[in-house]
Design a protein around this motif. Structure first.
Motif, mmCIF file in Angstrom:
data_model
loop_
_atom_site.group_PDB
_atom_site.id
_atom_site.type_symbol
_atom_site.label_atom_id
_atom_site.label_comp_id
_atom_site.label_asym_id
_atom_site.label_seq_id
_atom_site.Cartn_x
_atom_site.Cartn_y
_atom_site.Cartn_z
ATOM 1 N N ALA A 1 1.909 4.116 -8.247
ATOM 2 C CA ALA A 1 2.401 4.919 -7.120
ATOM 3 C C ALA A 1 2.854 6.272 -7.654
ATOM 4 C CB ALA A 1 3.565 4.220 -6.422
ATOM 5 N N GLN A 2 2.935 7.233 -6.758
ATOM 6 C CA GLN A 2 3.524 8.512 -7.132
ATOM 7 C C GLN A 2 5.011 8.283 -7.390
ATOM 8 O OE1 GLN A 2 2.755 11.563 -4.212
ATOM 9 N NE2 GLN A 2 0.692 10.781 -3.807
ATOM 10 N N PHE A 3 5.472 8.814 -8.503
ATOM 11 C CA PHE A 3 6.865 8.605 -8.876
ATOM 12 C C PHE A 3 7.340 9.834 -9.629
ATOM 13 C CE2 PHE A 3 10.076 6.330 -11.678
ATOM 14 C CZ PHE A 3 11.024 6.208 -10.673
ATOM 15 N N SER A 4 8.103 10.656 -8.936
ATOM 16 C CA SER A 4 8.536 11.925 -9.499
ATOM 17 C C SER A 4 9.421 11.724 -10.718
ATOM 18 C CB SER A 4 9.296 12.735 -8.443
ATOM 19 O OG SER A 4 9.938 13.847 -9.023
ATOM 20 N N ALA A 5 9.288 12.619 -11.676
ATOM 21 C CA ALA A 5 10.145 12.567 -12.862
ATOM 22 C C ALA A 5 11.600 12.818 -12.505
ATOM 23 C CB ALA A 5 9.677 13.600 -13.884
ATOM 24 N N ASN A 6 11.835 13.420 -11.339
ATOM 25 C CA ASN A 6 13.205 13.703 -10.890
ATOM 26 C C ASN A 6 13.745 12.656 -9.916
ATOM 27 O OD1 ASN A 6 13.259 16.167 -12.348
ATOM 28 N ND2 ASN A 6 12.097 17.155 -10.694
ATOM 29 N N ALA A 7 12.964 11.620 -9.631
ATOM 30 C CA ALA A 7 13.414 10.591 -8.698
ATOM 31 C C ALA A 7 14.670 9.905 -9.232
ATOM 32 C CB ALA A 7 12.309 9.563 -8.472
ATOM 33 N N ALA B 1 17.102 7.060 -22.217
ATOM 34 C CA ALA B 1 15.795 7.272 -22.853
ATOM 35 C C ALA B 1 14.708 6.463 -22.151
ATOM 36 C CB ALA B 1 15.872 6.883 -24.329
ATOM 37 N N ALA B 2 15.085 5.325 -21.553
ATOM 38 C CA ALA B 2 14.120 4.467 -20.844
ATOM 39 C C ALA B 2 13.760 5.018 -19.468
ATOM 40 C CB ALA B 2 14.673 3.056 -20.705
ATOM 41 N N GLY B 3 14.556 5.960 -18.956
ATOM 42 C CA GLY B 3 14.234 6.556 -17.656
ATOM 43 C C GLY B 3 15.349 6.536 -16.631
ATOM 44 N N VAL B 4 16.486 5.919 -16.962
ATOM 45 C CA VAL B 4 17.620 5.898 -16.042
ATOM 46 C C VAL B 4 18.271 7.277 -16.015
ATOM 47 C CG1 VAL B 4 19.914 4.912 -15.626
ATOM 48 C CG2 VAL B 4 18.036 3.440 -16.392
ATOM 49 N N ASN B 5 18.605 7.757 -14.804
ATOM 50 C CA ASN B 5 19.283 9.053 -14.708
ATOM 51 C C ASN B 5 20.538 9.003 -13.847
ATOM 52 O OD1 ASN B 5 18.273 9.057 -12.047
ATOM 53 N ND2 ASN B 5 16.509 10.317 -12.604
ATOM 54 N N ARG B 6 20.992 7.794 -13.521
ATOM 55 C CA ARG B 6 22.238 7.636 -12.764
ATOM 56 C C ARG B 6 22.828 6.264 -13.087
ATOM 57 N NH1 ARG B 6 23.971 5.610 -7.689
ATOM 58 N NH2 ARG B 6 25.644 6.868 -6.736
ATOM 59 N N PHE B 7 24.135 6.229 -13.311
ATOM 60 C CA PHE B 7 24.811 4.968 -13.602
ATOM 61 C C PHE B 7 25.819 4.650 -12.509
ATOM 62 C CE2 PHE B 7 23.742 6.248 -18.046
ATOM 63 C CZ PHE B 7 22.942 5.154 -18.356
ATOM 64 N N SER B 8 25.949 3.360 -12.189
ATOM 65 C CA SER B 8 26.974 2.871 -11.291
ATOM 66 C C SER B 8 27.842 1.907 -12.077
ATOM 67 C CB SER B 8 26.355 2.165 -10.076
ATOM 68 O OG SER B 8 27.348 1.674 -9.220
ATOM 69 N N ILE B 9 29.077 2.318 -12.374
ATOM 70 C CA ILE B 9 29.957 1.557 -13.249
ATOM 71 C C ILE B 9 30.832 0.617 -12.429
ATOM 72 C CG2 ILE B 9 31.666 1.701 -15.104
ATOM 73 C CD1 ILE B 9 29.097 3.131 -15.805
ATOM 74 N N GLY B 10 30.743 -0.667 -12.716
ATOM 75 C CA GLY B 10 31.529 -1.660 -11.995
ATOM 76 C C GLY B 10 32.937 -1.774 -12.551
ATOM 77 N N MET B 11 33.701 -0.693 -12.395
ATOM 78 C CA MET B 11 35.070 -0.658 -12.920
ATOM 79 C C MET B 11 35.957 -1.656 -12.180
ATOM 80 S SD MET B 11 37.605 2.640 -13.011
ATOM 81 C CE MET B 11 36.643 3.498 -14.251
ATOM 82 N N GLN B 12 35.915 -1.669 -10.870
ATOM 83 C CA GLN B 12 36.653 -2.553 -9.955
ATOM 84 C C GLN B 12 38.161 -2.322 -9.976
ATOM 85 O OE1 GLN B 12 34.388 -3.304 -8.331
ATOM 86 N NE2 GLN B 12 32.662 -4.040 -9.490
ATOM 87 N N SER B 13 38.770 -2.253 -11.142
ATOM 88 C CA SER B 13 40.215 -2.042 -11.215
ATOM 89 C C SER B 13 40.586 -1.520 -12.595
ATOM 90 C CB SER B 13 40.963 -3.354 -10.939
ATOM 91 O OG SER B 13 42.356 -3.184 -11.095
ATOM 92 N N LEU B 14 41.720 -0.803 -12.651
ATOM 93 C CA LEU B 14 42.274 -0.380 -13.937
ATOM 94 C C LEU B 14 43.581 -1.109 -14.221
ATOM 95 C CD1 LEU B 14 41.573 3.477 -13.944
ATOM 96 C CD2 LEU B 14 40.455 1.697 -15.304
ATOM 97 N N GLN C 1 0.830 -1.207 0.000
ATOM 98 C CA GLN C 1 0.000 0.000 0.000
ATOM 99 C C GLN C 1 0.872 1.268 0.000
ATOM 100 O OE1 GLN C 1 -3.897 -0.075 0.146
ATOM 101 N NE2 GLN C 1 -2.906 -1.750 -0.948
ATOM 102 N N VAL C 2 2.077 1.156 -0.513
ATOM 103 C CA VAL C 2 2.948 2.311 -0.661
ATOM 104 C C VAL C 2 2.368 3.229 -1.726
ATOM 105 C CG1 VAL C 2 5.185 3.015 -1.606
ATOM 106 C CG2 VAL C 2 5.077 1.262 0.156
ATOM 107 N N SER C 3 2.296 4.509 -1.410
ATOM 108 C CA SER C 3 1.715 5.461 -2.361
ATOM 109 C C SER C 3 2.776 6.267 -3.107
ATOM 110 C CB SER C 3 0.778 6.431 -1.628
ATOM 111 O OG SER C 3 1.475 7.146 -0.619
ATOM 112 N N ARG C 4 4.038 6.168 -2.654
ATOM 113 C CA ARG C 4 5.108 6.941 -3.298
ATOM 114 C C ARG C 4 6.401 6.137 -3.316
ATOM 115 N NH1 ARG C 4 8.899 10.894 -1.071
ATOM 116 N NH2 ARG C 4 9.758 12.132 -2.791
ATOM 117 N N ILE C 5 7.015 6.056 -4.495
ATOM 118 C CA ILE C 5 8.338 5.447 -4.642
ATOM 119 C C ILE C 5 9.357 6.574 -4.763
ATOM 120 C CG2 ILE C 5 9.828 4.122 -6.176
ATOM 121 C CD1 ILE C 5 8.034 2.384 -4.526
ATOM 122 N N THR C 6 10.345 6.552 -3.880
ATOM 123 C CA THR C 6 11.299 7.664 -3.804
ATOM 124 C C THR C 6 12.496 7.496 -4.733
ATOM 125 O OG1 THR C 6 12.373 6.562 -1.931
ATOM 126 C CG2 THR C 6 10.670 8.189 -1.426
#
Length: 441
Positions: free
Chosen positions: A111-117, A138-151, A78-83
């Protein structure tokens, strides 16, 4: 790092209040969403996560199942907002962008889901991952976490990674182009044959090309992994605890000089590029876990639940899909936990942050006993204060800069003190509170 063992012990706890009502601080009408994509192209030598190497993936069926479980669990909670939303794995950058878009569309419908979430996607820095970054945005992702681990080429080979240093740098560059200011890199230390100086050089190279967020992780040898067996047999050698402690200390100093604020044990950000999704975990907020093996913690309101539950979804993807088709979700285990376990989580997770636990935050979970009453009268606690490892003042309870590196050795004493306080007779606890109040005045 020394803190990892205690953190892993308590990370699955699920908080509830003594009276059976969820604390206001846990936001029973809002939550974050974690979505687990279980598939990988290969298994890294150190990894014991829930992941599978399939011959093929039915992307349509997987998409439908993720959508249906998301909808069902949103209804149960019954969550009304996803942060915020975090797509982890496995290797979620192997998912089709239309799958990401479909899940986010389901969230928006129910649920409520802000375009800036914040919407984060973990990316394996291979050519395949790099070419899809624009489509993921384009699908909606606005942050990436790159699994570089080592150079370092040899380190990547020992870890069983399927990318090269150059491919990692190219993926990072592309991610920064399509998602400027919102790209994190994961870097590991304590790797086989890694020295303090080579680690410092590698980190400095990362900082010369990275964006505004860096996550540092010490290599953990997990039983059952190929790397664990190699170390046990003496085929591979990893740095000792003293060396890794120095590596961590050096890294913190280097990052600080580069303008990064350490806002949590493993996480550093500049320009306020913190991960709001992960902060939700550290502040004991609700989250819903969707996908094979995902974990979640929320109150099942539609089932007349009043206690927050720790939920775990079925591990195996094929079985998970079948159960979702049959029941709408594939929750394999659900556990209601006690008030003490609530406070264990608030303590363990909250002290990971450099800001620690404010008096207000603690009071919303423990209105009957404040931080001074629970910890301040303990001689062991006072010794840690005198050594400069812990701070308890008007701002709340937190580790010092030095204490944060020793969190794993500090937490057992605090957890024992917490247990002793809340398991003693009520009259004794009340007397302790009055006595403390008289001293404070």
């Amino acid at each position: 790092m020394p803190w990892r063992g205690v953190f892993q012990r308590y990370v699955l706890k699920c908080p509830v209040t003594e009276a059976g009502e969820v604390s206001r601080r846990t936001y029973t009408h809002e939550a974050s969403l974690y979505v687990h994509w279980p598939y990988c192209l290969k298994r890294c030598s150190y990894c014991n996560f829930n992941k599978y190497i399939p011959r093929s993936v039915d992307h349509v069926l997987m998409t439908q199942s993720l959508q249906r479980e998301t909808q069902t669990l949103l209804h149960i909670s019954q969550v009304s907002r996803i942060t915020s939303v975090f797509f982890g794995g496995g290797t979620p950058s192997l998912a089709q962008p239309c799958t990401i878009a479909a899940v986010l569309e389901t969230v928006s419908k129910h649920a409520q889901f802000s375009a800036n979430a914040e919407v984060t996607l973990e990316v394996n820095p291979t050519p395949a991952g790099k070419t899809r970054l624009r489509d993921f945005v384009a699908a909606g992702v606005n942050r990436f976490s790159i699994g570089m681990q080592s150079l370092n080429d040899s380190s990547l080979r020992v870890l069983g990674r399927d990318h090269s240093p150059q491919e990692a740098l190219q993926t990072l560059s592309e991610a920064r182009t399509v998602c400027p200011g919102r790209v994190s890199v994961d870097v590991m230390f304590g790797l086989p044959d890694q020295s303090e100086d080579s680690w410092q050089s590698e980190l400095e190279e990362v900082l010369s090309v990275c964006d505004d967020h860096v996550s540092l992780y010490q290599l953990t040898l997990e039983r059952g992994t190929h790397l664990f067996k190699q170390v046990q047999l003496g085929e591979v050698h990893v740095p000792g605890d003293d060396v890794t402690a120095t590596m961590y200390k050096r890294a913190r100093n280097i990052l600080k000089k580069a303008g990064f604020l350490q806002y949590e044990v493993s996480n550093f950000a500049r320009n306020n590029a913190v991960s709001t999704h992960n902060i939700g975990y550290w502040k004991a907020q609700q989250y819903i876990g969707v996908g094979p093996g995902a974990h979640g913690r929320f109150v099942p309101h539609s089932l007349q639940g009043v206690l927050r539950e720790a939920r775990t979804q079925t591990l195996e993807p094929d079985v998970w899909i079948r159960e979702v088709q049959q029941h709408g979700h594939a929750t394999r285990r659900q556990i209601q936990l006690s008030h003490l376990e609530l406070l264990e989580e608030v303590l363990v997770m909250g002290l990971r942050m450099n800001e620690g636990i404010s008096h207000q935050h603690w009071a919303e979970f423990s209105p009957e006993a404040n931080l001074h009453q629970v910890f301040g009268v303990s001689e062991d606690f006072q010794q840690l204060q005198q050594r400069g490892h812990l701070i308890l003042d008007d701002g709340g309870l937190r580790c010092s800069w030095e204490g944060l590196a020793l969190l794993d050795s500090i937490l057992p004493m605090l957890l024992l003190r917490l247990e002793m306080f809340f398991k003693k007779p009520a009259a004794s606890a009340a007397t302790a509170g009055r006595t403390h109040g008289q001293r404070k005045r």
